[in-house]
Design a protein around this motif. Structure first.
Motif, PDB file in Angstrom:
ATOM      1  N   GLN A 112      25.288  49.778 103.659  1.00 53.03           N
ATOM      2  CA  GLN A 112      24.052  49.014 103.802  1.00 53.03           C
ATOM      3  C   GLN A 112      23.008  49.805 104.593  1.00 53.03           C
ATOM      4  OE1 GLN A 112      26.013  45.516 105.516  1.00 53.03           O
ATOM      5  NE2 GLN A 112      25.177  44.298 103.827  1.00 53.03           N
ATOM      6  N   MET A 113      23.461  50.521 105.628  1.00 50.27           N
ATOM      7  CA  MET A 113      22.532  51.322 106.421  1.00 50.27           C
ATOM      8  C   MET A 113      21.937  52.444 105.578  1.00 50.27           C
ATOM      9  SD  MET A 113      23.134  53.226 110.089  1.00 50.27           S
ATOM     10  CE  MET A 113      24.161  54.536 109.415  1.00 50.27           C
ATOM     11  N   ILE A 117      18.006  53.107 104.701  1.00 47.78           N
ATOM     12  CA  ILE A 117      17.365  54.402 104.972  1.00 47.78           C
ATOM     13  C   ILE A 117      16.770  54.966 103.695  1.00 47.78           C
ATOM     14  CG2 ILE A 117      17.821  56.795 105.637  1.00 47.78           C
ATOM     15  CD1 ILE A 117      19.836  55.740 107.666  1.00 47.78           C
ATOM     16  N   GLY A 118      17.456  54.754 102.560  1.00 45.10           N
ATOM     17  CA  GLY A 118      16.931  55.227 101.280  1.00 45.10           C
ATOM     18  C   GLY A 118      15.618  54.552 100.924  1.00 45.10           C
ATOM     19  N   LEU A 123       9.458  55.123 100.873  1.00 48.81           N
ATOM     20  CA  LEU A 123       8.143  54.651 101.308  1.00 48.81           C
ATOM     21  C   LEU A 123       7.349  55.739 102.019  1.00 48.81           C
ATOM     22  CD1 LEU A 123       8.981  51.069 102.642  1.00 48.81           C
ATOM     23  CD2 LEU A 123       7.633  51.653 100.614  1.00 48.81           C
ATOM     24  N   ILE A 124       8.042  56.642 102.716  1.00 53.00           N
ATOM     25  CA  ILE A 124       7.332  57.700 103.461  1.00 53.00           C
ATOM     26  C   ILE A 124       7.415  59.040 102.729  1.00 53.00           C
ATOM     27  CG2 ILE A 124       7.627  56.562 105.681  1.00 53.00           C
ATOM     28  CD1 ILE A 124       9.955  58.397 106.283  1.00 53.00           C
ATOM     29  N   ASP A 125       7.783  58.983 101.448  1.00 52.86           N
ATOM     30  CA  ASP A 125       7.769  60.167 100.585  1.00 52.86           C
ATOM     31  C   ASP A 125       8.690  61.272 101.113  1.00 52.86           C
ATOM     32  OD1 ASP A 125       7.025  61.544  98.321  1.00 52.86           O
ATOM     33  OD2 ASP A 125       5.293  62.495  99.258  1.00 52.86           O
ATOM     34  N   LEU A 131      16.612  62.468 105.113  1.00 54.75           N
ATOM     35  CA  LEU A 131      16.336  61.555 106.208  1.00 54.75           C
ATOM     36  C   LEU A 131      17.634  61.089 106.871  1.00 54.75           C
ATOM     37  CD1 LEU A 131      14.272  59.981 107.841  1.00 54.75           C
ATOM     38  CD2 LEU A 131      14.336  58.176 106.112  1.00 54.75           C
ATOM     39  N   SER A 132      18.655  60.774 106.049  1.00 52.47           N
ATOM     40  CA  SER A 132      19.954  60.361 106.600  1.00 52.47           C
ATOM     41  C   SER A 132      20.575  61.477 107.426  1.00 52.47           C
ATOM     42  CB  SER A 132      20.900  59.959 105.460  1.00 52.47           C
ATOM     43  OG  SER A 132      20.418  58.833 104.776  1.00 52.47           O
ATOM     44  N   ARG A 133      20.484  62.690 106.915  1.00 47.99           N
ATOM     45  CA  ARG A 133      21.068  63.814 107.635  1.00 47.99           C
ATOM     46  C   ARG A 133      20.349  64.039 108.973  1.00 47.99           C
ATOM     47  NH1 ARG A 133      21.102  69.801 105.083  1.00 47.99           N
ATOM     48  NH2 ARG A 133      18.871  69.564 105.539  1.00 47.99           N
ATOM     49  N   MET A 134      19.025  63.929 108.982  1.00 49.52           N
ATOM     50  CA  MET A 134      18.282  64.121 110.224  1.00 49.52           C
ATOM     51  C   MET A 134      18.665  63.066 111.257  1.00 49.52           C
ATOM     52  SD  MET A 134      14.166  64.069 110.937  1.00 49.52           S
ATOM     53  CE  MET A 134      14.115  62.285 110.762  1.00 49.52           C
ATOM     54  N   LEU A 135      18.797  61.801 110.846  1.00 47.73           N
ATOM     55  CA  LEU A 135      19.178  60.739 111.773  1.00 47.73           C
ATOM     56  C   LEU A 135      20.600  60.941 112.284  1.00 47.73           C
ATOM     57  CD1 LEU A 135      17.614  57.633 109.991  1.00 47.73           C
ATOM     58  CD2 LEU A 135      16.783  58.782 112.044  1.00 47.73           C
ATOM     59  N   ALA A 136      21.490  61.434 111.409  1.00 49.64           N
ATOM     60  CA  ALA A 136      22.874  61.674 111.835  1.00 49.64           C
ATOM     61  C   ALA A 136      22.945  62.819 112.832  1.00 49.64           C
ATOM     62  CB  ALA A 136      23.742  61.970 110.614  1.00 49.64           C
ATOM     63  N   GLU A 137      22.166  63.875 112.576  1.00 46.88           N
ATOM     64  CA  GLU A 137      22.178  65.024 113.480  1.00 46.88           C
ATOM     65  C   GLU A 137      21.603  64.678 114.855  1.00 46.88           C
ATOM     66  OE1 GLU A 137      19.997  67.947 111.356  1.00 46.88           O
ATOM     67  OE2 GLU A 137      21.707  68.610 110.128  1.00 46.88           O
ATOM     68  N   ARG A 138      20.749  63.682 114.895  1.00 45.37           N
ATOM     69  CA  ARG A 138      20.119  63.298 116.164  1.00 45.37           C
ATOM     70  C   ARG A 138      20.551  61.891 116.568  1.00 45.37           C
ATOM     71  NH1 ARG A 138      13.911  65.214 116.097  1.00 45.37           N
ATOM     72  NH2 ARG A 138      14.270  64.827 118.331  1.00 45.37           N
ATOM     73  N   ALA A 139      21.830  61.604 116.349  1.00 42.11           N
ATOM     74  CA  ALA A 139      22.366  60.267 116.593  1.00 42.11           C
ATOM     75  C   ALA A 139      22.279  59.862 118.058  1.00 42.11           C
ATOM     76  CB  ALA A 139      23.814  60.186 116.105  1.00 42.11           C
ATOM     77  N   GLU A 140      22.252  60.825 118.960  1.00 42.81           N
ATOM     78  CA  GLU A 140      22.166  60.509 120.387  1.00 42.81           C
ATOM     79  C   GLU A 140      20.728  60.382 120.873  1.00 42.81           C
ATOM     80  OE1 GLU A 140      24.789  59.859 122.272  1.00 42.81           O
ATOM     81  OE2 GLU A 140      26.067  60.130 120.506  1.00 42.81           O
TER      82      GLU A 140
END
Length: 625
Positions: A112-113, A117-118, A123-125, A131-140
């Protein structure tokens, strides 16, 4: 008896089992000591190193720190018209740690997450996977910018997603309301707000200001509760710059320059308009130009400010700056006749000097008006290298002007020790030295204002908190400027240069309303060891008006015009510069000029094809350089 004995035996056995063991006690003691040491170490760690980490962890959970961006200062022309400003937009941010935490605590699946994110990525092209990878890499991380300058429609659509840990923060975007106007003066900014070129780079610290800081106490759902006074530092917004540029004159200059370059199919061109009374730069333009709003569509070459970073050999445009000192030092007189044999002349060392037209004998007055190379070389040989060098040095050639733009080139005026007898004739014709259009315009101001050499300036001042213009430097008056030539000689040269427009090489620059003075220049372009090109030229015109009290000085340079159309300074650069002066003087509402005074009788009697009717305002004639 047996039973008593048996019972005693049993008791003895039980006592033997519970008998004290020193080894066992030692082991217990060691274990207890180790436990106590570990506990003490843990307490010590929590009170020292771990304490700070624990506090920081707690603060990250309870507080959110934000950098408050400072608004970049605006840039205004001399009339208060905005030329570069800052508009407030919104940037989309995410709190990756909170996003993951909320999806876990609310019982949502990672699928669902990823779906949410998809939808956000589309929406932001952006690519959903990226985008998922960037959020995972910066999870902290607790604050990550996902997109900048989000429009209203996109912001509304993002709001409907109702994603936890996603929000908007104010951001600033540089805005150039006049498009490409004065692009080479203003420069441009990068996406990070850092000035890259022009005034944006030169005055980065002054324009950018200083960011602020805010630490907000948050709820479990990251909603703000309170901000302590000690946790808030407001941003210090940038200063507003007030320029000497007049956007109306800038527009006129750019229009005339573009028309000249396009009409003559030139490679590039530059134009500068200055107020000779104080050195204020009213317009500075290059063609072709670019739009600082879309710097990604331009190249480094297109953004280069050739007005001050690309020196050239000036050709005949240098001649007034040699004749003036010669007259002041009484090396010659305006009425002195020079024995010009015809269209060509051989120097004492065998070098052939040529003129475009064969006038025969010419007075010193007409040597400048008709731009005779032969007459100038004869004068140069009489002056000698030392006085030629001193004359050019007095007008500021060979050093920067001090204009408030980055990258100014000093040009080239070689040390006197490197001059030869070839240099005498080359310099007299405007070769073997390099000057920028800005240096030419500045030097010409000395003839327009009575002999003083101004320091060009672009910045009139900054606005203070009371909206008053505060100068960044002391006000400069003509009397405070260094003297390049004495006032009498300056007036003499100014009158001769009026004849250049009336009956010399720049008749196409003549105005029917104002008396204009000027000087043309046509220079072959050097090709290095191959010598000078026979087909490639730089065409230049220096002008000022009105002659009675010059308000404007113009330098217009055109590089590599199509020779099949025209290539002389008088036919390429002079017409556009004349139109520029007419339009700018009309905009400034300068009164029309009276008839130009005729030359004194002793000079008029020796002038080539003299006609007194030409000096009436509005009279016309035709001439070729």
């Amino acid at each position: 008896m047996r039973s008593v004995s048996s019972d005693n035996c049993t008791v003895e056995q039980e006592l033997a089992k519970t008998r004290f063991s020193s080894l066992r006690a030692a082991c217990v003691l060691v274990l207890l000591s180790a436990a106590l040491v570990a506990l003490a170490g843990r307490v010590a760690w929590l009170q020292t190193i771990g304490r700070q980490k624990t506090i920081l962890k707690a603060e990250r959970q309870q507080y959110q720190s934000e950098v408050l961006a400072a608004r970049r200062g605006g840039v205004f022309d001399c009339n208060g018209v905005l030329m570069a400003g800052t508009v407030q937009n919104r940037s989309l941010y995410a709190d990756p740690a909170f996003v993951l935490q909320q999806y876990q605590t609310e019982g949502r699946s990672l699928v669902q997450m990823d779906e949410a994110i998809g939808r956000l990525a589309r929406l932001i092209d952006q690519e959903p996977f990226e985008l998922s990878r960037m959020l995972a890499e910066r999870a902290e991380s607790r604050f990550v910018i996902l997109a900048e300058n989000v429009d209203d429609a996109t912001a509304a659509a993002i709001g409907k997603l109702n994603m936890p840990g996603i929000g908007f923060t104010p951001s600033f975007q540089r805005y150039y309301p006049m498009g490409s106007l004065a692009a080479h003066v203003l420069g441009d900014c990068g996406a990070d707000g850092q000035g890259l070129e022009g005034l944006e780079m030169k005055f980065q610290d002054l324009l950018a200001g200083k960011p602020g800081y805010k630490k907000t106490l948050k709820t479990a759902r990251r909603q703000g509760i309170a901000v302590a006074a000690d946790d808030y530092l407001p941003p210090l917004h940038g200063h507003h710059l007030i320029l000497t540029i007049d956007s109306n004159i800038q527009m006129i200059a750019e229009q005339e320059l573009a028309e000249v370059c396009q009409k003559n199919k030139a490679k590039r061109g530059e134009v500068i308009v200055m107020d000779p009374r104080n050195g204020d730069v009213l317009a500075l333009a290059n063609w072709p130009t670019f739009n600082p709003q879309n710097i990604e569509d331009s190249t480094d070459e297109l953004r280069r400010n050739n007005c001050l970073v690309a020196p050239m050999e000036p050709g005949s445009a240098i001649k007034p700056f040699l004749v003036g000192p010669a007259l002041q030092q009484r090396i010659t007189r305006p009425e002195e006749m020079w024995p010009i044999p015809g269209i060509s002349w051989i120097t004492s060392y065998g070098r052939r000097i040529t003129d475009v037209h064969g006038y025969g004998k010419l007075s010193m007055w007409d040597v400048l008006v008709k731009s005779s190379n032969i007459g100038m070389c004869m004068l140069g040989e009489r002056m000698g290298n030392t006085r030629l060098y001193q004359a050019l040095n007095r007008f500021g050639f060979g050093r920067t002007t001090g204009l408030e733009l980055p990258g100014e080139d000093p040009g080239l005026l070689r040390p006197l020790a490197k001059w030869s007898h070839f240099s005498t004739d080359s310099v007299s014709q405007g070769y073997e030295l390099m000057v920028t259009p800005l240096q030419l315009a500045r030097a010409f101001c000395a003839y327009a204002n009575g002999g003083r050499l101004p320091t060009p300036r672009l910045i009139k001042g900054v606005l203070d908190e009371r909206t008053r213009v505060v100068s960044l430097q002391a006000d400069r008056k003509v009397e405070m400027m260094p003297e390049a030539i004495d006032p009498i000689t300056a007036a003499q040269i100014k009158r001769i240069l009026c004849d250049v427009v009336v009956r010399g090489t720049a008749t196409k620059a003549r105005s029917r309303v104002w008396n204009i003075l000027g000087k043309t220049g046509t220079a072959h372009i050097s090709e290095g060891k191959a010598g000078y090109s026979a087909t490639r030229f730089n065409s230049t015109f220096l002008g000022a008006g009105p002659a009675e009290n010059p308000r404007l000085v113009v330098c217009l340079a055109v590089h590599e015009p199509d020779r099949t159309i025209a290539h002389y300074g008088g036919t390429v650069a002079a017409p556009g510069a004349g139109k520029l002066l007419e339009r700018a003087l009309a905009y400034l509402q300068v009164p029309s000029s009276p008839d130009l005074p005729e030359p004194p009788p002793n000079i008029a009697s020796v002038l080539y094809a003299y006609n007194a009717k030409l000096y009436r305002i509005g009279a016309t004639t035709s001439a070729r350089e």
